[in-house]
Design an enzyme around this catalytic site. Structure first.
Site, PDB file in Angstrom:
ATOM      1  N   CYS A 181     -11.454  18.984  79.938  1.00 21.87           N
ATOM      2  CA  CYS A 181     -11.053  17.592  79.687  1.00 21.87           C
ATOM      3  C   CYS A 181     -11.863  16.770  80.703  1.00 21.87           C
ATOM      4  CB  CYS A 181      -9.624  17.873  79.946  1.00 21.87           C
ATOM      5  SG  CYS A 181      -8.925  15.800  80.223  1.00 21.87           S
ATOM      6  N   CYS A 218      -9.154  15.641  83.649  1.00 25.40           N
ATOM      7  CA  CYS A 218      -8.678  16.797  84.807  1.00 25.40           C
ATOM      8  C   CYS A 218      -9.352  18.134  84.814  1.00 25.40           C
ATOM      9  CB  CYS A 218      -7.406  17.000  84.502  1.00 25.40           C
ATOM     10  SG  CYS A 218      -7.036  18.040  82.918  1.00 25.40           S
ATOM     11  N   CYS A 224      -4.323  16.575  76.158  1.00 27.48           N
ATOM     12  CA  CYS A 224      -4.520  17.419  77.144  1.00 27.48           C
ATOM     13  C   CYS A 224      -3.097  17.767  77.676  1.00 27.48           C
ATOM     14  CB  CYS A 224      -5.319  16.992  78.459  1.00 27.48           C
ATOM     15  SG  CYS A 224      -5.574  18.043  79.699  1.00 27.48           S
ATOM     16  N   CYS A 274      -2.780  16.676  81.830  1.00 27.62           N
ATOM     17  CA  CYS A 274      -2.901  15.216  82.254  1.00 27.62           C
ATOM     18  C   CYS A 274      -2.677  14.179  81.292  1.00 27.62           C
ATOM     19  CB  CYS A 274      -4.330  14.767  82.881  1.00 27.62           C
ATOM     20  SG  CYS A 274      -5.658  14.584  81.444  1.00 27.62           S
ATOM     21  N   CYS A 333     -10.404  17.666  65.496  1.00 28.97           N
ATOM     22  CA  CYS A 333     -11.382  16.690  65.667  1.00 28.97           C
ATOM     23  C   CYS A 333     -11.079  15.836  66.735  1.00 28.97           C
ATOM     24  CB  CYS A 333     -11.125  15.717  64.364  1.00 28.97           C
ATOM     25  SG  CYS A 333     -12.270  14.367  63.782  1.00 28.97           S
TER      26      CYS A 333
END
Length: 158
Positions: A65, A68, A122, A125, A145
């Site tokens: 991510c 984070c 995510c 976060c 995707c």
């Protein structure tokens, strides 16, 4: 409500994707991210198709991510779907159909009105990453995707 102002970030904690990051304010996210990263991850935007830096990336490694640093997708599950965005057949940590040890969550997305989609965020976060569709390769038949700007790639050290 006021924060402590301490913003050195903290190192990623591998193996604990359920630990939540402290929420940042809108202005703190805007300082931390590029305008395009902010638009996609915090405002649920989408990068233009065929524009992402990871679309054609074939290196071995892990996609994290961008907000984070939580590990999300392995290059081993990446494939070319021809849709214009990086596609993955499953999230890192998936065991069969169990996603409880992954860094992602699925949410129902009604943003297109009558056409319901499944948003991927995510777990740590809550950054918007993209969507998952039921038209991917086996065995689970899923196509994650994912927007390149929501990701940070870390090559495998061989």
């Amino acid at each position: 409500m006021s924060g402590s102002g301490a913003s050195g970030g903290h190192p990623g904690t591998p193996g604990s994707p359920t630990k939540k990051e402290p929420s940042l304010t809108k202005s703190e996210w805007q300082e931390k991210l590029t305008p395009e990263q902010f638009y996609v991850t915090r405002e649920k935007g989408t990068e233009p198709p065929f524009s992402g830096i990871y679309l054609n990336n074939e290196e071995s490694g892990m996609y994290h991510c961008v907000c984070c640093d939580s590990p999300l997708f392995s290059s081993e599950k990446k494939y070319c779907s021809g849709t214009g965005w990086p596609s993955f057949s499953e999230a890192h940590g998936t065991s069969g159909s169990d996603e409880s040890n992954t860094g992602i969550l699925r949410r129902v997305d009604h943003s297109l009105g009558s056409r319901v989609r499944t948003e991927v965020v995510c777990k740590q976060c809550e950054a918007h990453l993209g969507h998952v569709f039921p038209d991917g390769p086996g065995p689970n038949g899923q196509r994650f995707c994912i927007n390149s700007v929501a990701l940070k790639f870390k090559p495998s050290s061989n």
